[in-house]
Design a protein around this motif. Structure first.
Motif, PDB file in Angstrom:
ATOM      1  N   ARG A 423      -5.806   0.084   7.522  1.00 52.85           N
ATOM      2  CA  ARG A 423      -5.986  -1.350   7.236  1.00 52.85           C
ATOM      3  C   ARG A 423      -6.301  -1.550   5.752  1.00 52.85           C
ATOM      4  O   ARG A 423      -5.747  -2.449   5.113  1.00 52.85           O
ATOM      5  N   ILE A 424      -7.168  -0.720   5.224  1.00 60.74           N
ATOM      6  CA  ILE A 424      -7.504  -0.819   3.801  1.00 60.74           C
ATOM      7  C   ILE A 424      -6.267  -0.553   2.946  1.00 60.74           C
ATOM      8  O   ILE A 424      -6.021  -1.231   1.946  1.00 60.74           O
ATOM      9  N   ALA A 425      -5.460   0.439   3.345  1.00 58.14           N
ATOM     10  CA  ALA A 425      -4.245   0.762   2.593  1.00 58.14           C
ATOM     11  C   ALA A 425      -3.280  -0.419   2.565  1.00 58.14           C
ATOM     12  O   ALA A 425      -2.611  -0.670   1.560  1.00 58.14           O
ATOM     13  N   LEU A 426      -3.206  -1.160   3.673  1.00 59.51           N
ATOM     14  CA  LEU A 426      -2.328  -2.330   3.741  1.00 59.51           C
ATOM     15  C   LEU A 426      -2.796  -3.445   2.812  1.00 59.51           C
ATOM     16  O   LEU A 426      -1.986  -4.170   2.240  1.00 59.51           O
ATOM     17  N   SER A 427      -4.101  -3.608   2.675  1.00 59.16           N
ATOM     18  CA  SER A 427      -4.642  -4.744   1.913  1.00 59.16           C
ATOM     19  C   SER A 427      -4.846  -4.431   0.429  1.00 59.16           C
ATOM     20  O   SER A 427      -5.170  -5.330  -0.348  1.00 59.16           O
ATOM     21  N   MET A 428      -4.666  -3.174   0.032  1.00 56.45           N
ATOM     22  CA  MET A 428      -4.962  -2.777  -1.344  1.00 56.45           C
ATOM     23  C   MET A 428      -4.203  -3.592  -2.390  1.00 56.45           C
ATOM     24  O   MET A 428      -4.770  -4.044  -3.382  1.00 56.45           O
ATOM     25  N   GLU A 429      -2.902  -3.752  -2.185  1.00 56.20           N
ATOM     26  CA  GLU A 429      -2.086  -4.450  -3.189  1.00 56.20           C
ATOM     27  C   GLU A 429      -2.587  -5.871  -3.401  1.00 56.20           C
ATOM     28  O   GLU A 429      -2.743  -6.327  -4.536  1.00 56.20           O
ATOM     29  N   ARG A 430      -2.839  -6.579  -2.293  1.00 56.34           N
ATOM     30  CA  ARG A 430      -3.318  -7.957  -2.409  1.00 56.34           C
ATOM     31  C   ARG A 430      -4.689  -8.013  -3.073  1.00 56.34           C
ATOM     32  O   ARG A 430      -4.919  -8.810  -3.995  1.00 56.34           O
ATOM     33  N   ASP A 431      -5.628  -7.164  -2.623  1.00 53.11           N
ATOM     34  CA  ASP A 431      -6.989  -7.218  -3.142  1.00 53.11           C
ATOM     35  C   ASP A 431      -7.047  -6.871  -4.625  1.00 53.11           C
ATOM     36  O   ASP A 431      -7.768  -7.509  -5.399  1.00 53.11           O
ATOM     37  N   ASP A 499      -0.097  -1.928 -11.264  1.00 54.61           N
ATOM     38  CA  ASP A 499       1.269  -1.429 -11.414  1.00 54.61           C
ATOM     39  C   ASP A 499       1.682  -0.715 -10.121  1.00 54.61           C
ATOM     40  O   ASP A 499       0.903   0.079  -9.576  1.00 54.61           O
ATOM     41  N   PRO A 500       2.865  -0.995  -9.592  1.00 61.12           N
ATOM     42  CA  PRO A 500       3.271  -0.421  -8.297  1.00 61.12           C
ATOM     43  C   PRO A 500       3.165   1.098  -8.225  1.00 61.12           C
ATOM     44  O   PRO A 500       2.717   1.642  -7.206  1.00 61.12           O
ATOM     45  N   ASP A 501       3.560   1.799  -9.294  1.00 60.30           N
ATOM     46  CA  ASP A 501       3.490   3.260  -9.274  1.00 60.30           C
ATOM     47  C   ASP A 501       2.051   3.751  -9.253  1.00 60.30           C
ATOM     48  O   ASP A 501       1.702   4.678  -8.510  1.00 60.30           O
ATOM     49  N   LEU A 503      -0.519   2.027  -8.222  1.00 61.76           N
ATOM     50  CA  LEU A 503      -1.079   1.630  -6.930  1.00 61.76           C
ATOM     51  C   LEU A 503      -0.696   2.632  -5.849  1.00 61.76           C
ATOM     52  O   LEU A 503      -1.531   3.019  -5.012  1.00 61.76           O
ATOM     53  N   ASP A 504       0.541   3.074  -5.871  1.00 59.93           N
ATOM     54  CA  ASP A 504       1.008   4.037  -4.880  1.00 59.93           C
ATOM     55  C   ASP A 504       0.264   5.370  -5.013  1.00 59.93           C
ATOM     56  O   ASP A 504      -0.117   5.981  -4.008  1.00 59.93           O
ATOM     57  N   GLN A 505       0.054   5.810  -6.264  1.00 62.70           N
ATOM     58  CA  GLN A 505      -0.702   7.053  -6.481  1.00 62.70           C
ATOM     59  C   GLN A 505      -2.120   6.928  -5.943  1.00 62.70           C
ATOM     60  O   GLN A 505      -2.632   7.849  -5.294  1.00 62.70           O
ATOM     61  N   LEU A 506      -2.761   5.786  -6.220  1.00 55.63           N
ATOM     62  CA  LEU A 506      -4.131   5.568  -5.760  1.00 55.63           C
ATOM     63  C   LEU A 506      -4.190   5.533  -4.241  1.00 55.63           C
ATOM     64  O   LEU A 506      -5.065   6.163  -3.623  1.00 55.63           O
ATOM     65  N   ARG A 507      -3.259   4.800  -3.630  1.00 53.58           N
ATOM     66  CA  ARG A 507      -3.241   4.686  -2.169  1.00 53.58           C
ATOM     67  C   ARG A 507      -3.045   6.053  -1.510  1.00 53.58           C
ATOM     68  O   ARG A 507      -3.722   6.406  -0.543  1.00 53.58           O
ATOM     69  N   ARG A 508      -2.114   6.835  -2.037  1.00 50.43           N
ATOM     70  CA  ARG A 508      -1.821   8.140  -1.440  1.00 50.43           C
ATOM     71  C   ARG A 508      -3.017   9.093  -1.578  1.00 50.43           C
ATOM     72  O   ARG A 508      -3.334   9.839  -0.655  1.00 50.43           O
ATOM     73  N   ARG A 509      -3.668   9.060  -2.728  1.00 48.80           N
ATOM     74  CA  ARG A 509      -4.839   9.923  -2.899  1.00 48.80           C
ATOM     75  C   ARG A 509      -5.961   9.502  -1.950  1.00 48.80           C
ATOM     76  O   ARG A 509      -6.638  10.335  -1.338  1.00 48.80           O
TER      77      ARG A 509
END
Length: 538
Positions: A423-431, A499-501, A503-509
């Protein structure tokens, strides 16, 4: 979980990165199915149908369904019964820094107050309220059904607002609905048993827009990228779309259709508007002279036509001309429009033009209906002027944005029932986007991260910080956050993670480490159990 009461329940297959890959791959289909769940679809439809009747915060508070959707769109579901508090938030004067919404640390309340804007004079507005402003701007500026159907993201958000997601791929059917003439009982939308389609057609009113496409905005859209290519009158005559738009803006489309002289219009367009003996200047109907003047094909001394000057002036405005006052308060645009229609601009002429444009068309004796010079009538028709109203109105962009955000949040809630980290991973971009959009210094944004439970969890986990980290002095936490960010991601600025890239690195880690921590916790727990069992056996 709440999905038991809603129909479709979202699925997460696996944890950590494996679970995220599955969810990311299937999210669109899962959310579409989730939006069709009975309670979600019912709430969405009711909001779209009834929100226009909400003129005060009291009326929103009194409609439990609308309030639930409004709060749910901002992740404030838990406050649905906290009526006195929410009403005070909604009625906050946002120009007063001491008002409740401005003082609360949780900025979701401020975004709610900004969106509905009950204390403001300019009505509801979503921009900057946490829901994609680009989406709203597009929705509010659509001019045709094709514009909507060609933008899949926009279409999905729109259909979600009416609980009609299942029709996403049925473009022909949707075009028939959207272009229906609702004044005709036999029109396509009116014949359908599901009246949500009528509401969809009414919201956009593309049929009326197509009828009113003869205004200056329609003319500008048609000519903006093509006017520079018109070097001769023949170029204009050879392009049916441009010719039709040019005739319509001067109200000449019906007159020309009845003419049986093939060279008539060519002679008009090639006339020198400053030569009293030219073809157009001798015609009784001065709209033909205005047409010749607008393009200037017969005027060898002009480099920039009146049409080019007008379109440039119109496109330079940041807002749309909707009221008579909007036009006449912009004196540069007023003069450009009058010049385009070849209207006199001497003493008292602007006052005359304003009287004609502002006249009540329903009165047969009104100046606009009796004034003999038809150029003024074309001038009055150049804009789709709307009556001023004190009634609050909610644009289709506002409705679609609120409902779309409600769907996103409810989907996240349901995912969180089985996996909080997902759930947190889904909301990260918006937050993160909301936090960055608020501006502020780099340190201020880090303090905002610390104040957000989901974002704090993301960064603390990604940085490998212990659960006791939050007990440190906040200034010490700031130093650690910035140091770890620089070492692990090459930046100490929160804004860079939008930045999308990045953000993706942060989410994956975050997902990788949280999954490892869970596995270690289970392994450690298993060891304790084994030790206890071994002791009991001994």
């Amino acid at each position: 979980g709440i999905g038991e009461f809603m129909g479709f329940s979202p699925i997460v297959s696996g944890t950590g990165l494996i679970g995220w890959e599955f969810l990311n791959r299937t999210r669109e289909k899962q959310q579409a199915a989730f939006a069709q769940s009975p309670s979600i679809a019912r709430d969405s439809t009711q909001f779209a149908e009834q929100i226009q009747g909400v003129q005060t915060s009291e009326q929103l508070m009194d409609n439990h369904t609308l309030l639930r959707v409004a709060l749910g769109a901002f992740g404030l579901d838990e406050d649905v019964n906290n009526r006195a508090f929410i009403k005070q938030v909604l009625d906050s004067d946002l120009t007063d820094g001491a008002s409740l919404a401005n003082r609360l640390a949780d900025k979701r309340y401020l975004r709610l107050a900004e969106a509905f804007n009950f204390a403001g004079s300019d009505g509801p507005k979503i921009g900057g309220a946490g829901i994609e402003s680009e989406l709203i701007a597009k929705l509010d500026n659509l001019s045709s059904a094709e514009d909507l159907l060609l933008d899949r993201k926009l279409l999905r958000a729109t259909l979600a607002g009416f609980g009609l997601d299942t029709n996403l791929s049925n473009a022909y059917f949707l075009q028939q609905v959207l272009e229906s003439d609702l004044a005709d009982p036999a029109s396509f939308a009116n014949r359908l048993s599901d009246k949500r389609y009528v509401e969809l057609a009414r919201t956009f009113d593309f049929h009326s827009k197509s009828q009113a496409g003869d205004d200056l905005y329609g003319f500008s859209r048609t000519f903006t990228d093509r006017l520079a290519d018109l070097e001769t009158a023949e170029d204009l005559l050879d392009d049916p779309d441009l010719l039709d738009s040019a005739l319509r803006i001067f109200g000449l489309e019906k007159d020309f259709a009845n003419l049986d002289r093939p060279d008539f219009l060519l002679n008009v367009l090639n006339s020198d508007p400053y030569d009293g003996n030219s073809f157009a200047t001798q015609l009784e109907d001065k709209r033909y002279l205005a047409l010749s003047n607008a393009f200037g094909f017969g005027d060898s001394g002009t480099e920039t036509s009146k049409a080019e000057k007008l379109i440039s002036r119109l496109n330079a405005r940041t807002d749309t001309v909707e009221q008579v006052s909007d036009l006449f308060n912009d004196i540069g645009l007023t003069l450009a429009v009058m010049d385009f229609f070849n209207l006199p601009q001497g003493e008292g002429k602007i006052t005359l033009a304003r009287r004609i444009v502002g006249a009540d068309r329903s009165d047969p004796n009104a100046l606009i209906n009796v004034y003999p010079d038809r150029r003024y009538h074309a001038f009055a028709n150049a804009f789709d002027f709307k009556e001023k109203s004190d009634t609050r109105s909610y644009s289709q962009g506002f409705v679609a944005a609120i409902v779309g955000s409600y769907h996103d949040r409810q989907f996240e809630n349901e995912i969180g029932e089985s996996d909080t980290n997902m759930r947190i991973a889904l909301s990260m971009e918006r937050d993160l986007s909301l936090l960055v959009d608020r501006g502020g210094s780099g340190d201020t944004q880090w303090f905002s991260v610390m104040a957000s439970a989901p974002l704090r969890s993301v960064f603390e986990t990604a940085f490998g910080l212990p659960s006791s980290f939050g007990a440190l002095d906040v200034d010490q936490q700031l130093v650690v956050f910035k140091d770890r960010s620089e070492r692990m991601f090459g930046t100490d600025r929160v804004a860079d993670f939008a930045d999308p890239d990045m953000l993706d690195q942060l989410r994956r880690r975050f997902l990788l480490i949280s999954d490892q921590n869970s596995a270690q916790s289970l392994s450690s727990g298993g060891g304790v159990v084994l030790a206890l069992l071994s002791g009991a056996a001994g």
